[in-house]
Design an enzyme around this catalytic site. Structure first.
Site, short mmCIF file in Angstrom:
data_model
loop_
_atom_site.label_atom_id
_atom_site.label_comp_id
_atom_site.label_asym_id
_atom_site.label_seq_id
_atom_site.Cartn_x
_atom_site.Cartn_y
_atom_site.Cartn_z
N GLY A 174 0.82 -1.20 0.00
CA GLY A 174 0.00 0.00 0.00
C GLY A 174 0.85 1.25 0.00
O GLY A 174 0.50 2.27 -0.61
N ASP A 175 1.97 1.20 0.68
CA ASP A 175 2.93 2.30 0.68
C ASP A 175 3.87 2.24 -0.52
O ASP A 175 4.06 3.22 -1.23
CB ASP A 175 3.77 2.26 1.96
CG ASP A 175 2.99 2.64 3.20
OD1 ASP A 175 2.47 3.76 3.24
OD2 ASP A 175 2.89 1.82 4.12
N LEU A 176 4.49 1.08 -0.73
CA LEU A 176 5.59 0.99 -1.69
C LEU A 176 5.13 1.11 -3.13
O LEU A 176 5.78 1.79 -3.94
CB LEU A 176 6.34 -0.32 -1.48
CG LEU A 176 6.96 -0.52 -0.09
CD1 LEU A 176 7.66 -1.87 0.00
CD2 LEU A 176 7.92 0.61 0.25
N ALA A 179 4.18 4.63 -3.74
CA ALA A 179 5.39 5.45 -3.83
C ALA A 179 6.03 5.34 -5.21
O ALA A 179 6.46 6.34 -5.80
CB ALA A 179 6.38 5.02 -2.76
#
Length: 396
Positions: A174-176, A179
């Protein structure tokens, strides 16, 4: 000099998604200035440490995604520091932030204000649910983390064993993934500016990114009206494409093409399976039976033997631990493990290298992560003197 050596990025992000985005840019040579709130990034103190938590400036979490950046501690609630930040914006190319919607406006440093100081500025935000400038929804302003994004975006619903609960993917996708997409958006905006001279706002939402990551479920539901769900390590339309238990662990086998299937049957010494199930449709229709046949074979052999028997002719691999990865010659040949110094102790820490490879401007971790406010003098003093506050050569 990296491919982005002429790019100045002001990074107001913290924790994972934003720092990973700007880390990708730093690995490609961008001068990334990490603007930290008083006390610094929330994850500076997160373990693990190389040797001594009392002596080291930060832990592995911060080191991994903030390598190669410079640090400046600013309190945007004060006039002095807000003016310093705006002065840096005037000669920056990109600003990246992952605050709650409206936070930068509270500091009088929102996109519209900063664009007055630098009309060519590219301003990028990473939020759970995006920014109203690119599509307003009632979710905006709600807090979000990787777990929330994976849950909403469908990742957890299709991850896990068939008879088990929805399961989070191990890495913080969800972050990577958000990003990485945001970095692509920033570079697209840079290219657009080179052609037109026009800056713009770049917005990437974690929820949106997870829908993109689960693209297969979208077209599946569109075609048959059934919501895809968990299938363990198998694939809904390809077989065999699964993990199989061996005598000493697990191996994955992806032999869904007709040629690979025939080769697998030869290795298993089961030519009748190749003859009885010659095409993808027949294998899918009998997948449970065939999965059992393959599993009976793999359980008779150790993992390395299964992989060796397939001998590169069929896509197959062991399921590796991180210790295995550290020992894999491929990983070292591809520079996917990088050692950086750990300030405070006479030690190094290993972080993941850059997966982006280029022949002329090879991306790589460009030194360790910064100490909090380490680069105040070279950034603000050079700014006041009118010089170009680019990074000086580091001694570690």
């Amino acid at each position: 000099m990296g491919a982005l050596a002429d790019l100045r990025v002001l990074d107001l992000t913290q924790v994972l998604a934003g720092p990973y985005c700007t880390m990708l840019l730093a690995d490609m040579g961008a001068d990334v200035v990490k603007i930290e709130r008083p006390g610094g990034d929330l994850i500076r103190s997160n373990p693990p440490y190389a040797e001594d938590p009392e002596s080291e400036a930060y832990g592995g979490y911060f080191q991994s995604v903030n390598r190669g950046k410079r640090s400046l501690e600013l309190d945007l609630r004060t006039d002095e520091d807000r003016d310093a930040f705006r002065s840096l914006v005037e000669r920056a190319d990109v600003v990246v932030e992952n605050f709650k919607m409206g936070t930068m406006e509270q500091f009088d440093c929102g996109y519209e204000t900063l664009r007055e100081h630098n009309p060519q500025l590219i301003y990028s935000s990473i939020r759970g649910f995006g920014d109203p400038r690119t599509g307003e929804t009632e979710r905006q302003g709600q807090p979000s983390f990787d777990l929330i994004a994976q849950a909403l975006g469908g990742v957890m619903e299709i991850t896990g064993q068939e008879d088990g609960p929805p399961t989070k993917v191990g890495p913080g996708v969800g972050d990577l993934f958000t990003a990485a997409l945001n970095a692509v958006g920033i570079l697209a905006a840079v290219h657009h500016r080179e052609r037109t001279g026009e800056g713009q706002y770049v917005d990437t939402a974690m929820y949106d990114a997870m829908i993109s990551l689960c693209e297969r479920t979208v077209y599946q539901y569109s075609c048959d009206g059934d919501s895809p769900t968990r299938r363990g390590n198998s694939h809904p339309t390809l077989f065999p494409y699964d993990a199989f238990e061996t005598a000493d662990g697990y191996a994955v086998v992806a032999a869904f093409s007709d040629g690979h299937w025939q080769t697998l049957c030869e290795a298993m010494e089961r030519p009748e399976l190749a003859a009885d199930y010659p095409d993808a449709a027949s294998r899918l229709a009998n997948r449970d039976h065939l999965r059992g046949e393959i599993a009976d074979w793999t359980r008779q052999h150790e993992t390395d033997a299964v992989v060796d028997l397939l001998d590169g002719r069929v896509p197959a691999a062991p399921i590796q631990t991180t210790a295995d990865i550290f020992e894999d010659p491929h990983v070292h040949a591809r520079d996917m493990l990088a050692d950086v110094s750990q300030p405070g102790v006479d030690a190094e820490m290993t972080v993941a290298g850059s997966p982006i490879k280029m022949t002329e401007t090879m991306p790589e971790p460009r030194g360790r992560a910064p100490r909090l406010d380490e680069h105040r003098a070279e950034l603000l003093e050079d700014q006041q003197s009118g010089g170009d506050p680019r990074p000086a050569e580091s001694d570690d």
